[in-house]
Design a protein around this motif. Structure first.
Motif, PDB file in Angstrom:
ATOM      1  N   SER A 135     -40.825  96.091 -25.661  1.00  0.00           N
ATOM      2  CA  SER A 135     -40.763  95.014 -26.801  1.00  0.00           C
ATOM      3  C   SER A 135     -40.490  93.542 -26.444  1.00  0.00           C
ATOM      4  N   ASP A 155     -51.796  93.514 -25.520  1.00  0.00           N
ATOM      5  CA  ASP A 155     -50.963  93.990 -26.159  1.00  0.00           C
ATOM      6  C   ASP A 155     -49.733  93.846 -26.608  1.00  0.00           C
ATOM      7  N   THR A 156     -48.985  93.629 -26.354  1.00  0.00           N
ATOM      8  CA  THR A 156     -47.449  92.535 -26.360  1.00  0.00           C
ATOM      9  C   THR A 156     -47.676  91.145 -26.673  1.00  0.00           C
ATOM     10  N   LYS A 204     -50.087  90.347 -28.742  1.00  0.00           N
ATOM     11  CA  LYS A 204     -50.782  90.524 -29.920  1.00  0.00           C
ATOM     12  C   LYS A 204     -49.628  90.835 -31.245  1.00  0.00           C
ATOM     13  N   GLN A 205     -48.912  91.251 -30.589  1.00  0.00           N
ATOM     14  CA  GLN A 205     -47.703  92.425 -31.143  1.00  0.00           C
ATOM     15  C   GLN A 205     -46.459  90.775 -32.006  1.00  0.00           C
ATOM     16  N   LYS A 250     -48.485  88.965 -34.101  1.00  0.00           N
ATOM     17  CA  LYS A 250     -48.561  88.990 -35.695  1.00  0.00           C
ATOM     18  C   LYS A 250     -47.521  89.184 -36.519  1.00  0.00           C
ATOM     19  N   LYS A 251     -46.145  89.144 -35.873  1.00  0.00           N
ATOM     20  CA  LYS A 251     -44.728  89.312 -36.031  1.00  0.00           C
ATOM     21  C   LYS A 251     -44.133  87.914 -36.731  1.00  0.00           C
TER      22      LYS A 251
END
Length: 475
Positions: free
Chosen positions: A151, A264-265, A267-268, A271-272
């Motif tokens: 996270s 990937d972390t 990108k999340q 996007k948030k």
């Protein structure tokens, strides 16, 4: 006359005139040291290039670029030849299906800002998947590569990142004060800002509010409140280091200024934070809305065999993308370094040529001074080849001694050069700027001996041709 006798006589003759021999050897020393140090500079640059290529995935790595996305500055090619396609997830799938491709990793690069106490810093955030990070061959001083499926964002700091932090008030950093920030990058949490534009607006609005507190009375507060509300959406992400690249701030390498993280972390997080807005480095539609697909700065393609790199590169170019290969880059740079080494070696060879003239002069003077001795040797039945060999051995000994001492001197000069340049860091090289391999030592000594023998050949022939009776009668 045996070889031992010839060697003993040659050494004895050199020792009889110590000052002349010393000065002649000194010329060879200077010439040998010059040519070795000059060539070592070219070899140092070449070794630095090899390390840089290895840290970029090796010779079988291919970099694929598409159309420049948003504000990213990673593209360095000719803008007229820029691809019309973006590198997206479907691009990655296409590339993975090509023959001889081992794996493909997308790469997203963006500029970020850091805050820690009284310091602020900037850096290039390079996001890859785990396979791509491993292929970078990053040498870590501590820690490990970034963790996945978490996270929070873990970072690998380049060893030059501490030099990119400045004091907020004075704006002075390492290159101004010579002092590194009081931050333990391996352990301290640091705030990272992805939305730099929003943060700058927030700072400007805060400064404007402090200077113009009467804005509410003049009816100008509504617009300012809107900007402040937008600025407050800027997030400060707490990040920790998972690893630090090996080396201090004076040790330059290909990862010196980079900060690596899991793709990937990141990108999340993007996007948030940028929901409904264009992510930095991402294209937008004509109406200014975010592009529906995530676009990468470039992709790295690993080929299974070196012989197949060019074939894979041509297939990718046929797909409409720009391609850069480490193999092509290396070949181009090697040809340039060959020219540099030839020029540097030629400069050093001039000194050795002057030394050769000194050897020839010493041998000629020796013949004039030992004319009667040569005549006696001929009368006693010494063969002409023995006389020639004696002088050639003397010349070779001068070259050998000068070459050996010259190499010792070149190692000292190389060490001084590397110390002054901070092992190449002052000139942007990874590793020592001067590199002397053992084959260069042996080659230079052999060349010094060859120069000595060549310079002594014609004086030796003159000694052979002296008339015995005329030589004996000479004073």
């Amino acid at each position: 006359m045996s070889w031992i006798d010839l060697l003993r006589m040659s050494i004895s003759n050199l020792r009889r005139r110590k000052l002349r021999t010393f000065l002649t050897v000194l010329g060879v020393v200077i010439g040998t040291a010059s040519i070795v140090v000059m060539i070592s500079l070219g070899l140092g640059m070449q070794e630095s290039l090899y390390r840089e290529v290895e840290q970029s995935g090796g010779l079988t790595m291919v970099k694929v670029r598409g159309k420049q996305a948003g504000d990213t500055m990673m593209y360095s090619g000719d803008q007229e030849k820029e691809s019309e396609k973006y590198v997206k997830d479907d691009t990655i799938e296409e590339l993975e299906k090509l023959p001889h491709v081992t794996f493909v990793t997308p790469v997203y690069s963006t500029q970020v800002m850091f805050l820690k106490g009284k310091y602020e810093g900037y850096g290039e955030l390079v996001a890859m998947n785990p396979e791509g990070l491993k292929a970078q061959n990053i040498e870590l001083a501590s820690g490990s590569l970034p963790k996945t499926n978490t996270s929070h964002l873990d970072l690998v700091y380049g060893n030059g990142i501490p030099t990119m932090f400045y004091e907020k008030g004075s704006g002075k950093g390492y290159y101004d004060t010579g002092e590194l920030p009081e931050i333990d990058f391996a352990k301290d949490p640091i705030f990272m800002i992805l939305d730099q534009e929003g943060y700058m607006n927030q700072q400007e609005n805060s400064a404007g509010g402090a200077l113009g507190g009467s804005g509410a009375d003049t009816g100008e507060s509504s617009g300012g409140s809107g900007r402040e509300a937008q600025a407050k959406t800027v997030e400060k992400h707490v990040v920790m280091a998972s690893g630090i690249v090996a080396g201090d701030v004076d040790t330059y390498n290909a990862n010196y200024y980079n900060i690596y993280c899991d793709l990937d972390t990141l990108k999340q997080m993007l996007k948030k934070e940028f929901a409904g807005r264009a992510i930095p480095g991402q294209p937008t539609t004509k109406s200014g809305k975010p592009y529906k697909e995530f676009c990468y700065s470039y992709a790295q393609v690993k080929v299974d065999e070196l012989d197949q790199v060019n074939a894979v590169a041509e297939m990718i170019r046929g797909m409409g993308y720009e391609v850069e290969t480490n193999a092509e880059y290396l070949e181009t740079m090697k040809s340039q370094f060959a020219i540099v080494q030839a020029v540097l070696g030629g400069i050093g060879a001039v000194s050795l040529l002057v030394a050769a003239i000194g050897i020839a002069n010493t041998m000629m003077m020796s013949i004039y001074e030992r004319t009667k001795e040569i005549g006696v040797m001929k009368v006693l039945g010494c063969r002409l080849s023995n006389i020639r060999t004696m002088f050639l051995v003397e010349a070779a000994a001068i070259g050998l001694i000068g070459g050996a001492v010259g190499n010792l001197l070149s190692f000292g000069m190389s060490g001084v050069i590397n110390f002054i340049t901070g092992s190449g860091a002052a000139m942007g090289f990874d590793g020592n700027i001067s590199y002397i391999p053992w084959w260069l030592v042996l080659l230079s000594m052999g060349f010094a001996v060859l120069v000595g023998v060549t310079a002594g050949y014609f004086p030796a022939r003159r000694a052979m041709r002296l008339s015995p009776l005329a030589a004996i009668r000479s004073e």
